[in-house]
Write an enzyme that holds these catalytic residues in place. Structure first.
Site, PDB file in Angstrom:
ATOM      1  NE  ARG A 238      -8.413  -4.253   2.276  1.00  0.00           N
ATOM      2  CZ  ARG A 238      -9.507  -3.521   2.263  1.00  0.00           C
ATOM      3  NH1 ARG A 238      -9.422  -2.192   2.293  1.00  0.00           N
ATOM      4  NH2 ARG A 238     -10.706  -4.092   2.220  1.00  0.00           N
ATOM      5  CD  GLU A 267      -6.112  -2.406   8.740  1.00  0.00           C
ATOM      6  OE1 GLU A 267      -7.285  -2.833   8.828  1.00  0.00           O
ATOM      7  OE2 GLU A 267      -5.752  -1.581   7.890  1.00  0.00           O
ATOM      8  CG  HIS A 286      -9.409  -0.033   7.479  1.00  0.00           C
ATOM      9  ND1 HIS A 286      -8.882  -1.259   7.133  1.00  0.00           N
ATOM     10  CD2 HIS A 286     -10.180   0.329   6.418  1.00  0.00           C
ATOM     11  CE1 HIS A 286      -9.313  -1.624   5.932  1.00  0.00           C
ATOM     12  NE2 HIS A 286     -10.111  -0.661   5.480  1.00  0.00           N
TER      13      HIS A 286
END
Length: 333
Positions: A238, A267, A286
């Site tokens: 993360r 993000e 991601h």
């Protein structure tokens, strides 16, 4: 009695939607949040039986209105986008899909390590531009064999990564809040060490921990300064775990050799994120679990859990304090 209703919250492409519908069990209808206007959302929320999401930010605004939903099924592992205290308040069990994405994330970790060690993005770009840098980068290119790979986090994903790294000939050390079972350590000849020891001894460091209050900002200036100058850092966990400003300075000043970053503090990140300007950074959006194979495993696990609850059983893989599914309050038939 009509079909049960599942509400899916994340955006989909047509291809992805087809995969979702292909995994949907018979006897269920699947509704898509991002295909509805505000009035349709207000109407459907109290009617649905199950809530399903990947990364959609979910809290009281959803839980308070989903009067008849039995539980919330997350596809994937991380639940930092879900307000678990709100889920507790409104009586929602929240389940994830542990292990289903481990292979995809582990393979991306190894890919980033190899690409950083062999400067693959740079070699691709310079070769296509007409340069023939056959010899220039050999002094700063490396092999995995014989290196020490330190894993921060040694759960399903961490162990799957270590398995692959060990197959390349790396020595495995790790830090985790809990020491792994002896059989896991023996299978990989892995050694449990403190965080400081992992940081100082590793040639390769990869992160495989959840974003929690105690892990937020875990890797900052002080931790980066403990790393070897030739070490590389791979974050597939993360974004908030690594302090990006500190990482930028460490990379720019060559205090560490490189970084592979799949997850970001924000993000999507801003297009002017300074990390994008560095040659020794590999950036991805991601995609650790971003394979068709992972998607199939994750959706199979998620829908099996929904079927389990529909049969009157408790959901598996619950991550909050509510363990039993909610009872339907009113009829919408």
């Amino acid at each position: 009695m009509g079909n049960k209703k599942i509400l899916y919250f994340d955006r989909t492409t047509e291809e992805f939607k087809a995969i979702l519908l292909g995994h949907k069990p018979s006897g269920f209808d699947l509704y898509f949040w991002h295909e509805m206007d505000d009035n349709e959302r207000e109407r459907i929320l109290p009617e649905v039986d199950y809530l399903l999401a990947a990364t959609h930010k979910t809290g009281e605004e959803i839980f308070s209105k989903a009067a008849n939903a039995k539980f919330f099924q997350k596809t994937g592992i991380g639940v930092d986008h879900i307000d678990l205290s709100s889920a507790d308040t409104y009586g929602f069990p929240v389940s994830n899909t542990p292990g289903a994405n481990a292979t995809g994330v582990a393979e991306l970790t190894i890919l980033m390590i190899l690409a950083l060690y062999r400067k693959l993005p740079l070699m691709n770009r310079t070769t296509k531009s007409g340069k023939w840098e056959m010899w220039e980068h050999r002094p700063t290119s490396f092999e995995v064999e014989g290196k020490t790979h330190g894993l921060i986090g040694f759960g399903n994903i961490g162990r799957q990564t270590a398995k692959r790294s060990h197959a390349f000939g790396a020595n495995i050390i790790y830090y985790d809040a809990f020491q792994a079972a002896s059989e896991h350590e023996e299978a990989l000849d892995a050694k449990f060490l403190s965080l400081e020891e992992v940081l100082t001894q590793s040639d390769i460091i990869s992160l495989h921990i959840p974003l929690l209050p105690e892990t937020k900002g875990l890797i900052g200036k002080q931790e980066l300064e403990l790393m070897k100058q030739h070490a590389i850092l791979v974050n597939v966990a993360r974004g908030g775990i690594v302090q990006e400003d500190a990482l930028y300075q460490a990379l720019k000043e060559r205090k560490i050799a490189g970084a592979g970053i799949d997850v970001w503090e924000q993000e999507p990140p801003q297009v002017n994120n300074p990390l994008f300007d560095l040659e020794n950074v590999i950036a991805t959006p991601h995609i650790g679990a971003g394979t068709r194979d992972t998607l199939n495993r994750v959706l199979k696990t998620a829908f099996q859990n929904i079927l389990r609850v529909e049969k009157g059983q408790s959901p598996e893989f619950v991550v909050n304090n509510v363990k039993q599914p909610r009872e339907r309050k009113v009829s919408t038939e």
